[in-house]
Design an enzyme around this catalytic site. Sequence first.
Site, PDB file in Angstrom:
ATOM      1  N   SER A  43       0.818  -1.207   0.000  1.00 45.20           N
ATOM      2  CA  SER A  43       0.000   0.000   0.000  1.00 45.20           C
ATOM      3  C   SER A  43       0.856   1.262   0.000  1.00 45.20           C
ATOM      4  O   SER A  43       1.949   1.281   0.561  1.00 45.20           O
ATOM      5  CB  SER A  43      -0.869   0.071   1.265  1.00 45.20           C
ATOM      6  OG  SER A  43      -1.489  -1.147   1.534  1.00 45.20           O
ATOM      7  N   THR A  51      -6.553   2.745   7.024  1.00 48.38           N
ATOM      8  CA  THR A  51      -7.999   2.604   7.200  1.00 48.38           C
ATOM      9  C   THR A  51      -8.436   2.670   8.663  1.00 48.38           C
ATOM     10  O   THR A  51      -9.621   2.533   8.971  1.00 48.38           O
ATOM     11  CB  THR A  51      -8.467   1.274   6.575  1.00 48.38           C
ATOM     12  OG1 THR A  51      -7.666   0.210   7.132  1.00 48.38           O
ATOM     13  CG2 THR A  51      -8.255   1.271   5.063  1.00 48.38           C
ATOM     14  N   ASP A  83       4.022 -11.178   4.145  1.00 45.35           N
ATOM     15  CA  ASP A  83       3.275 -10.937   5.376  1.00 45.35           C
ATOM     16  C   ASP A  83       1.805 -11.166   5.045  1.00 45.35           C
ATOM     17  O   ASP A  83       1.147 -10.305   4.477  1.00 45.35           O
ATOM     18  CB  ASP A  83       3.500  -9.490   5.845  1.00 45.35           C
ATOM     19  CG  ASP A  83       2.678  -9.143   7.081  1.00 45.35           C
ATOM     20  OD1 ASP A  83       2.015 -10.035   7.639  1.00 45.35           O
ATOM     21  OD2 ASP A  83       2.704  -7.969   7.489  1.00 45.35           O
ATOM     22  N   ASP A 125      -7.249  -9.034  12.572  1.00 47.05           N
ATOM     23  CA  ASP A 125      -6.710  -8.810  13.901  1.00 47.05           C
ATOM     24  C   ASP A 125      -7.871  -8.652  14.883  1.00 47.05           C
ATOM     25  O   ASP A 125      -8.994  -8.397  14.477  1.00 47.05           O
ATOM     26  CB  ASP A 125      -5.836  -7.546  13.895  1.00 47.05           C
ATOM     27  CG  ASP A 125      -4.764  -7.622  14.977  1.00 47.05           C
ATOM     28  OD1 ASP A 125      -4.805  -8.566  15.787  1.00 47.05           O
ATOM     29  OD2 ASP A 125      -3.901  -6.747  15.006  1.00 47.05           O
ATOM     30  N   THR A 183       5.183 -13.007  14.811  1.00 41.31           N
ATOM     31  CA  THR A 183       5.604 -11.724  15.376  1.00 41.31           C
ATOM     32  C   THR A 183       4.965 -11.414  16.712  1.00 41.31           C
ATOM     33  O   THR A 183       5.592 -10.841  17.584  1.00 41.31           O
ATOM     34  CB  THR A 183       5.287 -10.568  14.419  1.00 41.31           C
ATOM     35  OG1 THR A 183       3.868 -10.554  14.180  1.00 41.31           O
ATOM     36  CG2 THR A 183       6.015 -10.736  13.113  1.00 41.31           C
ATOM     37  N   SER A 184       3.711 -11.730  16.860  1.00 45.06           N
ATOM     38  CA  SER A 184       3.093 -11.528  18.170  1.00 45.06           C
ATOM     39  C   SER A 184       2.085 -12.637  18.362  1.00 45.06           C
ATOM     40  O   SER A 184       1.079 -12.704  17.686  1.00 45.06           O
ATOM     41  CB  SER A 184       2.449 -10.149  18.290  1.00 45.06           C
ATOM     42  OG  SER A 184       1.722  -9.804  17.141  1.00 45.06           O
ATOM     43  N   GLY A 232       3.557  -4.008  11.440  1.00 42.69           N
ATOM     44  CA  GLY A 232       3.761  -5.297  10.781  1.00 42.69           C
ATOM     45  C   GLY A 232       4.573  -5.129   9.507  1.00 42.69           C
ATOM     46  O   GLY A 232       5.447  -5.942   9.186  1.00 42.69           O
ATOM     47  N   ASP A 233       4.289  -4.052   8.783  1.00 45.30           N
ATOM     48  CA  ASP A 233       5.006  -3.781   7.533  1.00 45.30           C
ATOM     49  C   ASP A 233       6.461  -3.432   7.807  1.00 45.30           C
ATOM     50  O   ASP A 233       7.364  -3.873   7.099  1.00 45.30           O
ATOM     51  CB  ASP A 233       4.323  -2.635   6.773  1.00 45.30           C
ATOM     52  CG  ASP A 233       2.856  -2.929   6.516  1.00 45.30           C
ATOM     53  OD1 ASP A 233       2.534  -4.112   6.303  1.00 45.30           O
ATOM     54  OD2 ASP A 233       2.049  -1.997   6.541  1.00 45.30           O
TER      55      ASP A 233
HETATM   56  P1  ADP Z   1       0.573  -5.709  12.639  1.00 47.50           P
HETATM   57  O1  ADP Z   1       0.962  -4.273  12.602  1.00 47.50           O
HETATM   58  O2  ADP Z   1       0.661  -6.350  11.298  1.00 47.50           O
HETATM   59  O3  ADP Z   1      -0.697  -5.961  13.352  1.00 47.50           O
HETATM   60  P2  ADP Z   1       1.947  -7.136  14.773  1.00 47.50           P
HETATM   61  O4  ADP Z   1       0.876  -6.820  15.738  1.00 47.50           O
HETATM   62  O5  ADP Z   1       2.254  -8.568  14.467  1.00 47.50           O
HETATM   63  O6  ADP Z   1       1.748  -6.423  13.385  1.00 47.50           O
HETATM   64  O7  ADP Z   1       3.255  -6.398  15.252  1.00 47.50           O
HETATM   65  C1  ADP Z   1       4.440  -6.470  14.551  1.00 47.50           C
HETATM   66  C2  ADP Z   1       5.544  -6.094  15.489  1.00 47.50           C
HETATM   67  O8  ADP Z   1       5.392  -4.742  15.897  1.00 47.50           O
HETATM   68  C3  ADP Z   1       5.585  -6.890  16.766  1.00 47.50           C
HETATM   69  O9  ADP Z   1       6.375  -8.048  16.628  1.00 47.50           O
HETATM   70  C4  ADP Z   1       6.228  -5.903  17.736  1.00 47.50           C
HETATM   71  O10 ADP Z   1       7.625  -5.928  17.563  1.00 47.50           O
HETATM   72  C5  ADP Z   1       5.737  -4.565  17.260  1.00 47.50           C
HETATM   73  N1  ADP Z   1       4.554  -4.101  17.977  1.00 47.50           N
HETATM   74  C6  ADP Z   1       3.326  -3.896  17.451  1.00 47.50           C
HETATM   75  N2  ADP Z   1       2.477  -3.405  18.365  1.00 47.50           N
HETATM   76  C7  ADP Z   1       3.179  -3.296  19.523  1.00 47.50           C
HETATM   77  C8  ADP Z   1       2.881  -2.852  20.874  1.00 47.50           C
HETATM   78  N3  ADP Z   1       1.657  -2.396  21.225  1.00 47.50           N
HETATM   79  N4  ADP Z   1       3.870  -2.883  21.777  1.00 47.50           N
HETATM   80  C9  ADP Z   1       5.100  -3.323  21.461  1.00 47.50           C
HETATM   81  N5  ADP Z   1       5.441  -3.771  20.244  1.00 47.50           N
HETATM   82  C10 ADP Z   1       4.518  -3.741  19.271  1.00 47.50           C
HETATM   83  N1  PLP Z   2      -2.140  -0.949   4.260  1.00 46.21           N
HETATM   84  C1  PLP Z   2      -3.235  -0.207   4.546  1.00 46.21           C
HETATM   85  C2  PLP Z   2      -3.832   0.690   3.502  1.00 46.21           C
HETATM   86  C3  PLP Z   2      -3.793  -0.261   5.827  1.00 46.21           C
HETATM   87  O1  PLP Z   2      -4.881   0.483   6.096  1.00 46.21           O
HETATM   88  C4  PLP Z   2      -3.205  -1.110   6.796  1.00 46.21           C
HETATM   89  C5  PLP Z   2      -3.779  -1.194   8.124  1.00 46.21           C
HETATM   90  O2  PLP Z   2      -4.729  -0.498   8.468  1.00 46.21           O
HETATM   91  C6  PLP Z   2      -2.068  -1.861   6.456  1.00 46.21           C
HETATM   92  C7  PLP Z   2      -1.570  -1.753   5.172  1.00 46.21           C
HETATM   93  C8  PLP Z   2      -1.390  -2.831   7.410  1.00 46.21           C
HETATM   94  O3  PLP Z   2      -0.757  -2.280   8.463  1.00 46.21           O
HETATM   95  P1  PLP Z   2      -0.079  -3.201   9.607  1.00 46.21           P
HETATM   96  O4  PLP Z   2       1.382  -3.187   9.359  1.00 46.21           O
HETATM   97  O5  PLP Z   2      -0.437  -2.573  10.895  1.00 46.21           O
HETATM   98  O6  PLP Z   2      -0.629  -4.590   9.485  1.00 46.21           O
HETATM   99 ZN    ZN Z   3       0.265  -6.498   9.515  1.00 47.19          ZN
END
Ligand code: ADP
Ligand code: PLP
Ligand code: ZN
Length: 308
Positions: A12, A47, A113, A118, A182-183, A230-231
């Site tokens: 994105s 979003t 990824d 979530d 990752t988590s 996550g990205d």
């Molecule tokens: P996404 O953004 O895709 O939901 P994750 O929740 O798997 O990704 O988080 C990816 C990484 O970002 C985790 O492994 C951690 O290192 C970090 N992270 C994300 N949210 C937190 C948080 N609230 N506190 C600490 N680390 C975080």
């Molecule tokens: N790309 C777009 C446009 C998004 O809105 C989101 C999450 O809202 C993401 C990617 C993924 O982000 P994340 O790294 O938190 O999974």
């Molecule tokens: Zn993600």
Amino acid sequence: FEMECRVLSIQSHVVRGYVGNKSASFPLQVLGFEVDSINSVQFSNHTGYAHWKGQVLTAEELNVLYDGIKLNNVHHYDYVLTGYTRDTSFLETVVDIVQELKRMNPKLVYVCDPVMGDQGSMYVPENILPVYRDKVVAVCLVGYIGLHLFHLMVLMIMLMVSLLFQVMDLLHQMGPDTVVLTSTDLPSPRGDQFLVALGSQKIVRPDGTKSTQKIRMDMPKVDAVFVGTGDLFAAMLLAWTHLHPNDLKAACEKTISVMHHVIKRTMTYANEMAGQGKRPNPAQLELRMVQSKKDIEDPAIVVEATVL
Ligand code: ADP
Ligand code: PLP
Ligand code: ZN
């Protein structure tokens, strides 16, 4: 003279903020990678804001862009990086492109990824899951598979470390040499202020024998919801596994430490902007990416991984 390492990142784009390509390009470039980016969507912002607007790239439009690259014979990549994908035919096209790029460069590594959802809800259509299961995993040589608790439920996996490692072994058999959860929502022995991440990497020892390095990390949890983490994680795992091949412990420690520094800086800034006692909004919680350049380049290690 260092060998150039080129990444094709299909993710994105947002005008404001840091998710997808905005979350991956800068940190990869800072670490010396060439990043070619295709924007799978162009949105005003992620979003999670109250409002968002923008355009979505179709599978056909993706093919057009790829064709242009191909016609000029510059379709040589070392890595392909993909994230959030909503559309089944788009994902299938991505897989086709990865397969063709792999024929160009058999050493190409696909870092994926598989964003599914979530907090108990899916944010991609369910018909995309079979594409991940049947097509993506097979071509995803070193794969980053980001499984949240919800992802785990989607795959009907129970929450136990040993079982998770069995699952990671299964994923290895399906393709990826590297799998990182990752988590995991596993309870940490260090308390509920910690997130548990697990990693597994197939390695070949100097004497030629094969084994699997398994690691576990307990990282401090921050009480806020971030987007784009996550990205950033996937991009950093790509970079650090490249810079530390056959050493998942070091690669994960660097990755998680970058995450920690970026999140800490983001939180400090967000709280300051929101003011005493107020919860920061999504705009205030955008990752402090540019400000974290030095931490991305050379992160002080704050989390130690345990080799299991
Ligand atoms: P996404 O953004 O895709 O939901 P994750 O929740 O798997 O990704 O988080 C990816 C990484 O970002 C985790 O492994 C951690 O290192 C970090 N992270 C994300 N949210 C937190 C948080 N609230 N506190 C600490 N680390 C975080
Ligand atoms: N790309 C777009 C446009 C998004 O809105 C989101 C999450 O809202 C993401 C990617 C993924 O982000 P994340 O790294 O938190 O999974
Ligand atoms: Zn993600």
